[in-house]
Write an enzyme that holds these catalytic residues in place. Structure first.
Site, PDB file in Angstrom:
ATOM      1  N   CYS A   1       0.853  -1.186   0.000  1.00 55.30           N
ATOM      2  CA  CYS A   1       0.000   0.000   0.000  1.00 55.30           C
ATOM      3  C   CYS A   1       0.883   1.228   0.000  1.00 55.30           C
ATOM      4  O   CYS A   1       1.989   1.219   0.548  1.00 55.30           O
ATOM      5  CB  CYS A   1      -0.911   0.001   1.231  1.00 55.30           C
ATOM      6  SG  CYS A   1      -2.189   1.298   1.193  1.00 55.30           S
TER       7      CYS A   1
ATOM      8  N   CYS B   1      -1.948   3.824   7.072  1.00 59.46           N
ATOM      9  CA  CYS B   1      -2.952   4.136   8.094  1.00 59.46           C
ATOM     10  C   CYS B   1      -2.677   3.322   9.357  1.00 59.46           C
ATOM     11  O   CYS B   1      -2.567   2.090   9.304  1.00 59.46           O
ATOM     12  CB  CYS B   1      -4.350   3.841   7.553  1.00 59.46           C
ATOM     13  SG  CYS B   1      -4.736   4.775   6.049  1.00 59.46           S
TER      14      CYS B   1
ATOM     15  N   CYS C   1      -5.093   0.395  10.268  1.00 62.31           N
ATOM     16  CA  CYS C   1      -5.462  -0.519   9.195  1.00 62.31           C
ATOM     17  C   CYS C   1      -5.542  -1.951   9.712  1.00 62.31           C
ATOM     18  O   CYS C   1      -4.606  -2.445  10.355  1.00 62.31           O
ATOM     19  CB  CYS C   1      -4.450  -0.434   8.062  1.00 62.31           C
ATOM     20  SG  CYS C   1      -4.776  -1.583   6.705  1.00 62.31           S
TER      21      CYS C   1
END
Length: 292
Positions: free
Chosen positions: A18, A22, A25
């Site tokens: 990714c 985050c 996540c």
């Protein structure tokens, strides 16, 4: 003997890498990458085979997720494979790679695009790590992305994870402007091995989550379906395939993986995880668009 999966839709986390980080996540799959899949994804031919196995097993809707699925060079081929077999198709994205040119690659193959929008506030996006190369998107960028989708035949869904960071924010005006077909609001979920050690400062109570939903519910336009998923709703109600082609469930507080469908097929692999059809139906997971 005919086989039918326990639920009609499956989420294939096709790409572990990714371009955002985050902190809460719950689909990092670092454990998958460190143990069975160093690249973080199947090969092109393996991924195509996995999609074909899923749709031939009877899944009527395939959602491609990540990581960030648009990092996958052959994602359009996977989407078209699912579509050619009569399944509905969906991609969940952070939006960082989305463009009109990219969407044209998916013409007549992609039914749903899901845009993750947790906040429109730059400080919040920085706080939670929703950035690419240290830069978060802003409200105008998210609005522009939604407008790109609006002029296509693709149906838009917005996903929002409610955490301590955005608990007091208001997305109602944005949702009214972009008019997604569905707005899914989810309570941030702790999963051992995925976000443990990072998610704890962002957890919210059931009461706090319900207050966020209640504050937004009367402000959402009638054209948008508000879908609410608590931690309990999120546990054991999804058919999910990891980047290595294994079903997994989250009923034990961490991810439990099956054998790969590439090795043992869909029926045997899915029998090794727990999926509640009652919870799937209760959270509205059986929606789909008519096949044309």
């Amino acid at each position: 003997m005919d086989y039918s999966p326990p639920v009609e839709t499956v989420s294939f986390h096709v790409w572990q890498p990714c371009n955002m980080h985050c902190k809460f996540c719950f689909a990092t799959f670092n454990d998958v990458r460190s143990t069975v899949l160093p690249a973080g994804h199947l090969t092109r031919s393996q991924a195509l085979e996995a999609v074909e196995l899923l749709v031939l097993a009877g899944f009527r809707k395939v959602t491609f997720a990540g990581g960030e699925p648009f990092l996958c060079p052959w994602l359009d081929e996977l989407v078209r494979m699912a579509k050619q077999h009569g399944a509905q198709t969906c991609v969940v994205t952070n939006g960082s790679l989305l463009s009109a040119e990219l969407l044209r690659k998916y013409e007549q193959a992609l039914d749903w695009l899901v845009l993750s929008v947790d906040s429109l506030a730059t400080p919040t996006l920085r706080e939670i790590g929703r950035m690419t190369r240290g830069r978060p998107m802003d409200a105008e960028k998210y609005l522009a992305l939604c407008r790109l989708v609006d002029v296509t035949d693709v149906s838009l869904r917005v996903n929002t994870v409610v955490s301590r960071a955005n608990l007091d924010e208001d997305l109602s005006e944005f949702i009214r402007l972009v008019r997604p077909v569905r707005w899914k609001v989810m309570q941030v979920l702790p999963v051992r091995g995925q976000n443990s050690g990072k998610v704890e400062p962002y957890l919210v109570s059931d009461e706090e989550f319900e207050a966020y939903v209640a504050r937004h519910r009367p402000l959402v336009a009638d054209s948008t379906a508000l879908i609410v998923e608590t931690n309990d709703d999120l546990i054991g109600s999804y058919a999910m395939l990891d980047p290595a082609g294994r079903f997994f469930d989250n009923t034990r507080g961490c991810y439990h993986y099956s054998e790969s469908i590439l090795d043992v097929g869909v029926p045997r692999a899915i029998s090794q995880v727990s999926i509640s059809r009652a919870k799937f139906v209760s959270r509205g997971g059986h929606y789909y668009l008519p096949v044309t």
